[in-house]
Motif scaffolding. Structure first.
Motif, mmCIF file in Angstrom:
data_model
loop_
_atom_site.group_PDB
_atom_site.id
_atom_site.type_symbol
_atom_site.label_atom_id
_atom_site.label_comp_id
_atom_site.label_asym_id
_atom_site.label_seq_id
_atom_site.Cartn_x
_atom_site.Cartn_y
_atom_site.Cartn_z
ATOM 1 N N ASN A 45 0.830 -1.208 0.000
ATOM 2 C CA ASN A 45 0.000 0.000 0.000
ATOM 3 C C ASN A 45 0.863 1.256 0.000
ATOM 4 N N GLN A 46 1.923 1.255 0.789
ATOM 5 C CA GLN A 46 2.773 2.438 0.889
ATOM 6 C C GLN A 46 3.525 2.743 -0.394
ATOM 7 N N GLY A 48 2.398 1.835 -3.471
ATOM 8 C CA GLY A 48 1.450 1.978 -4.578
ATOM 9 C C GLY A 48 1.170 0.720 -5.363
ATOM 10 N N LYS A 51 -2.539 -0.129 -5.628
ATOM 11 C CA LYS A 51 -3.207 0.777 -6.566
ATOM 12 C C LYS A 51 -2.987 0.292 -8.006
ATOM 13 N N THR A 52 -1.759 -0.152 -8.293
ATOM 14 C CA THR A 52 -1.450 -0.686 -9.624
ATOM 15 C C THR A 52 -2.302 -1.915 -9.914
ATOM 16 N N GLU A 131 7.142 2.299 -12.341
ATOM 17 C CA GLU A 131 6.917 3.075 -11.116
ATOM 18 C C GLU A 131 7.048 2.212 -9.862
ATOM 19 N N ILE A 132 6.689 0.953 -9.964
ATOM 20 C CA ILE A 132 6.834 0.025 -8.827
ATOM 21 C C ILE A 132 8.308 -0.339 -8.651
#
Length: 140
Positions: A45-46, A48, A51-52, A131-132
């Motif tokens: 969660n921290q 992202g 979200k992905t 991004e991850i």
């Protein structure tokens, strides 16, 4: 505790519950995997990753997990599960965990998890999204 927080900048507090203890009067061995799961989801969660999963259908699946018990934990206690990234591949990464006991002022448990990034829309492994990967590198 300060060295622990420095080594594990993402850490999750967990209060030991009475019902987690077994007949031998310490936290049952299987409970640690729940602690790791709680810390893993908090970490995801921290950075992202969850979200992905919702937006792209790409997310984590657990391939393997391990636990080494160094000291028994008993109720009452507050544990801090520190998480950082070990190996980082194209489609997978290793998470490393250390559990720190407030009452013992010591590391009680060490664990790891191999996580594979999965494309749930196409039902196959996936490359780690840029991004991850960037977020994971910050915690390696």
């Amino acid at each position: 505790m300060e060295a622990f927080k420095r080594d594990f900048p993402i850490h999750t507090a967990i209060n030991v519950a009475w019902g987690e203890m077994d007949a031998l009067q310490h936290v049952n061995n299987v409970v640690y995997f729940r602690y790791f799961e709680t810390a893993r989801i908090d970490f995801f969660n921290q950075i992202g990753l969850m979200k992905t999963l919702k937006t792209q259908g790409i997310g984590p699946i657990l391939a393997e997990t391990k636990c080494r018990y160094k000291r028994p934990v008993v109720f009452p206690d507050t544990l801090w599960v520190g998480t950082k990234i070990g190996e980082l591949g194209q489609d997978r990464f290793t998470m490393e965990y250390h559990i720190y006991s407030e009452s013992q002022q010591s590391i009680t448990t060490i664990g790891s998890a191999d996580v594979v990034v999965f494309d749930f829309k196409n039902n196959c492994k996936s490359q780690i999204p840029a991004e991850i990967r960037s977020a994971l590198l910050q915690y390696q």
